[in-house]
Design a protein around this motif. Structure first.
Motif, mmCIF file in Angstrom:
data_model
loop_
_atom_site.group_PDB
_atom_site.id
_atom_site.type_symbol
_atom_site.label_atom_id
_atom_site.label_comp_id
_atom_site.label_asym_id
_atom_site.label_seq_id
_atom_site.Cartn_x
_atom_site.Cartn_y
_atom_site.Cartn_z
ATOM 1 N N GLY A 226 0.844 -1.189 0.000
ATOM 2 C CA GLY A 226 0.000 0.000 0.000
ATOM 3 C C GLY A 226 0.871 1.228 0.000
ATOM 4 N N SER A 227 0.339 2.302 0.506
ATOM 5 C CA SER A 227 1.088 3.543 0.567
ATOM 6 C C SER A 227 0.902 4.171 1.938
ATOM 7 C CB SER A 227 0.616 4.514 -0.524
ATOM 8 O OG SER A 227 -0.748 4.847 -0.335
ATOM 9 N N ILE A 228 1.969 4.759 2.449
ATOM 10 C CA ILE A 228 1.923 5.485 3.709
ATOM 11 C C ILE A 228 1.915 6.967 3.368
ATOM 12 C CG2 ILE A 228 3.118 5.925 5.881
ATOM 13 C CD1 ILE A 228 4.293 3.139 5.702
ATOM 14 N N LYS A 229 0.874 7.656 3.754
ATOM 15 C CA LYS A 229 0.669 9.034 3.333
ATOM 16 C C LYS A 229 1.584 9.990 4.099
ATOM 17 C CE LYS A 229 -4.147 8.282 2.003
ATOM 18 N NZ LYS A 229 -5.548 8.717 2.207
ATOM 19 N N THR A 230 2.190 10.908 3.352
ATOM 20 C CA THR A 230 3.011 11.945 3.951
ATOM 21 C C THR A 230 2.126 13.017 4.580
ATOM 22 O OG1 THR A 230 4.720 11.538 2.290
ATOM 23 C CG2 THR A 230 4.829 13.609 3.497
ATOM 24 N N THR A 251 -2.512 21.578 13.228
ATOM 25 C CA THR A 251 -3.260 21.377 11.988
ATOM 26 C C THR A 251 -2.479 20.413 11.113
ATOM 27 O OG1 THR A 251 -4.119 23.643 12.120
ATOM 28 C CG2 THR A 251 -4.339 22.496 10.018
ATOM 29 N N ILE A 252 -3.133 19.318 10.716
ATOM 30 C CA ILE A 252 -2.482 18.256 9.960
ATOM 31 C C ILE A 252 -3.011 18.253 8.535
ATOM 32 C CG2 ILE A 252 -2.050 15.777 9.793
ATOM 33 C CD1 ILE A 252 -2.411 15.569 12.772
ATOM 34 N N PHE A 253 -2.089 18.387 7.580
ATOM 35 C CA PHE A 253 -2.427 18.305 6.168
ATOM 36 C C PHE A 253 -1.897 16.971 5.645
ATOM 37 C CE2 PHE A 253 -1.928 22.704 7.340
ATOM 38 C CZ PHE A 253 -3.024 23.338 6.758
ATOM 39 N N GLU A 254 -2.799 16.154 5.144
ATOM 40 C CA GLU A 254 -2.423 14.823 4.663
ATOM 41 C C GLU A 254 -2.547 14.758 3.155
ATOM 42 O OE1 GLU A 254 -4.180 10.366 5.220
ATOM 43 O OE2 GLU A 254 -3.803 11.509 7.047
ATOM 44 N N LYS A 255 -1.635 14.040 2.539
ATOM 45 C CA LYS A 255 -1.619 13.921 1.086
ATOM 46 C C LYS A 255 -2.916 13.284 0.583
ATOM 47 C CE LYS A 255 1.188 12.032 -2.688
ATOM 48 N NZ LYS A 255 2.379 11.201 -3.030
ATOM 49 N N ASN A 256 -3.455 13.860 -0.493
ATOM 50 C CA ASN A 256 -4.689 13.381 -1.138
ATOM 51 C C ASN A 256 -5.903 13.488 -0.226
ATOM 52 O OD1 ASN A 256 -3.144 12.681 -3.412
ATOM 53 N ND2 ASN A 256 -2.760 10.612 -2.628
ATOM 54 N N THR A 257 -5.852 14.369 0.750
ATOM 55 C CA THR A 257 -6.994 14.616 1.628
ATOM 56 C C THR A 257 -7.401 16.073 1.490
ATOM 57 O OG1 THR A 257 -6.251 12.933 3.185
ATOM 58 C CG2 THR A 257 -7.856 14.525 3.985
#
Length: 314
Positions: A226-230, A251-257
């Protein structure tokens, strides 16, 4: 030209006939086009909705520190060698050993131990974290028992943080080895995190930025990969003047979110070493089960009590 052998409809004559109709009476062309679009819509919808499934790793969001749990997920600027949610530039200035055992529903257990100590004008840290999902009974396609198996995730992390000589800024980095096991299947990853913290002594405030889970996976089967999101985290903390309270905002910004997650928490340091922690987050909007008032109010929130006596913190 195209030759009509008599078996095919004369498409070209039909088109010429439609084009010959005056514009004000050209309803047949409109309805013909609409029927074609209706037939093509399910096909296009199927092509657009084709998805590729991959393995996710929700264990990276599991709490590994009781202080972190009490803050409801906030506190990236709160020093802890065993916390999974921490800016790599944040470290305790002295020697610190920390351990915790957290038991979640469904017999899921988080066991953690970490150590930080001064090293080369900075602070070095090492920690081991493990999450056990329990023991399960295995069965084959004929529903015959194949024995028991276990599932769990393990992290081994080392880090180093150091202040800059002329600026009130600390910077740090961590490297961690991740291993996830399910029966005989295993997935591994080598991940790095980077961060920096600016301290404003006049305002008793800190601001930090950090980048987490940057790395690559290896091993494991293709179907299990799978992938672990940065993640990118913007953090802030403020020690109030007239109250023994330190506030944390992350504040957390997650990849593809699309939408970031926001966490807010506080730590009251009272007399006699007593500490009261609380926290909440924007997850409350998604975790509203609408079952009863208490669960809807306390969902995605944290509360904890700590005690400090000398060099010991509980």
């Amino acid at each position: 030209g195209v030759r009509n052998n008599g078996n095919l409809p004369n498409i070209f004559n039909t088109i010429s006939l439609i084009n010959a109709i005056p514009y004000k009476n050209d309803y047949s062309y409109f309805f013909a086009t609409t029927n074609i679009m209706k037939k093509l819509f399910p096909v296009s919808l199927f092509l657009i909705s084709c998805l590729i499934a991959e393995t996710g790793f929700p264990a990276f969001d599991v709490f590994s520190s009781s202080a972190e749990l009490g803050l409801g997920g906030a506190g990236f600027l709160n020093p802890s060698p065993i916390s999974a949610k921490i800016n790599p530039a944040v470290a305790d200035s002295g020697r610190l050993f920390s351990t915790s055992i957290i038991r979640f529903p469904a017999s899921i257990t988080s066991q953690n131990a970490g150590l930080s100590l001064p090293w080369k004008s900075g602070v070095g840290s090492i920690s081991v974290r493990h999450i056990s999902y329990g023991t399960f009974e295995g069965y084959d396609s004929d529903f015959q028992s194949t024995g028991t198996y276990q599932s769990g995730d393990t992290w081994l992390k080392v880090g180093f943080a150091k202040p800059m000589s002329r600026l009130p800024i600390r910077y740090g980095t961590t490297a961690q080895y991740f291993s996830s096991t399910l029966k005989e299947h295993q997935i591994k990853a080598l991940l790095f995190s980077f961060g920096s913290v600016l301290t404003l002594h006049r305002f008793r405030a800190k601001f930090g930025v950090s980048f987490h889970q940057v790395g690559k996976m290896f091993g494991g089967e293709i179907l299990a990969n799978g992938s672990i999101k940065t993640k990118t985290v913007l953090s802030g903390s403020k020690q109030l003047i007239h109250l023994p309270l330190t506030l944390f905002l992350d504040t957390i910004f997650e990849k593809n979110t699309a939408e970031p997650e926001v966490f807010l928490g506080g730590n009251f340091k009272l007399k006699n070493g007593l500490q009261i922690r609380w926290g909440t987050s924007s997850r409350k909007l998604d975790h509203n089960t609408k079952q009863d008032f208490l669960r809807s109010t306390l969902g995605a929130s944290g509360f904890g009590i700590g005690f400090i006596s000398g060099a010991t913190s509980i």
